[in-house]
Motif scaffolding. Structure first.
Motif, mmCIF file in Angstrom:
data_model
loop_
_atom_site.group_PDB
_atom_site.id
_atom_site.type_symbol
_atom_site.label_atom_id
_atom_site.label_comp_id
_atom_site.label_asym_id
_atom_site.label_seq_id
_atom_site.Cartn_x
_atom_site.Cartn_y
_atom_site.Cartn_z
ATOM 1 N N LYS A 190 0.726 5.643 -0.169
ATOM 2 C CA LYS A 190 -0.113 6.827 0.006
ATOM 3 C C LYS A 190 0.689 8.060 -0.393
ATOM 4 O O LYS A 190 1.859 8.193 -0.019
ATOM 5 N N GLU A 220 -4.485 6.693 -2.139
ATOM 6 C CA GLU A 220 -3.967 5.528 -1.430
ATOM 7 C C GLU A 220 -4.146 4.348 -2.382
ATOM 8 O O GLU A 220 -5.265 4.068 -2.821
ATOM 9 N N THR A 268 -13.278 5.255 -5.327
ATOM 10 C CA THR A 268 -12.333 4.165 -5.545
ATOM 11 C C THR A 268 -12.318 3.832 -7.031
ATOM 12 O O THR A 268 -13.373 3.709 -7.660
ATOM 13 N N GLN A 287 0.840 -1.195 0.000
ATOM 14 C CA GLN A 287 0.000 0.000 0.000
ATOM 15 C C GLN A 287 0.871 1.239 0.000
ATOM 16 O O GLN A 287 1.868 1.311 0.723
ATOM 17 N N ASP A 346 -3.474 0.321 -3.291
ATOM 18 C CA ASP A 346 -3.142 -1.051 -2.912
ATOM 19 C C ASP A 346 -2.749 -1.749 -4.207
ATOM 20 O O ASP A 346 -3.612 -2.117 -5.014
#
Length: 167
Positions: free
Chosen positions: A4, A118, A134, A2, A120
């Motif tokens: 950010k 952010e 998202t 992850q 993933d």
């Protein structure tokens, strides 16, 4: 994996010459110095503003042009966490994975410069914290995730003594 950071938005057809200007070819043996000039032909202030974990967000055909392995390398050296684009030039995409720079194919039209993201990488999920949305990226194959987690292809080979394609 992850990551950010903040989005730095670029348009379509960002070439390896935009990333690593040809006029600075003499710096190719000093990649940390060349990284101080990363993407300066697309945004002269990028290298001085980018922070560790930030994202390069491109449009279509990111990384087109000559096969300069130092193009994704200096993006990574500048601290960029990942490159997000609608599409990539094939050789740039492969070079990025090989040096351990995550690259994700997704709809970048919804992302604006300065948005906090952010990402993933394993799930291919991009959360735009600024907008509360998202975005789903095209998932990377497991072998690419493994190479990225190992720090690139060279580190993957060192760790496993060759390709370790099984989970």
């Amino acid at each position: 994996m992850q990551i950010k950071g903040k989005a730095f938005k670029f348009g379509d057809s960002i070439s390896t010459d935009h990333i690593a200007p040809g006029r600075l070819f003499h710096l190719r043996t000093n990649l940390p110095e060349l990284a101080k000039h990363v993407l300066e032909d697309a945004d002269p202030e990028f290298a001085s503003k980018v922070q560790p974990g930030d994202f390069v967000v491109g449009g279509k055909n990111f990384g087109l042009g000559s096969s300069r392995e130092h193009a994704p390398t200096i993006i990574k050296l500048a601290g960029v966490g990942a490159v997000l684009a609608e599409s990539f030039a094939r050789i740039f995409y492969r070079n990025a994975i090989n040096i351990g720079l995550p690259v994700l194919i997704c709809d970048t039209n919804q992302i604006n410069a300065g948005d906090e993201l952010e990402v993933d990488v394993s799930k291919g999920e991009i959360k735009d914290i600024t907008k509360g949305i998202t975005i789903q990226a095209k998932p990377l194959p497991d072998v690419m995730i493994k190479i990225l987690n190992d720090g690139g292809l060279l580190e993957h080979f060192r760790k496993h003594g060759g390709f370790a394609l099984d989970a």
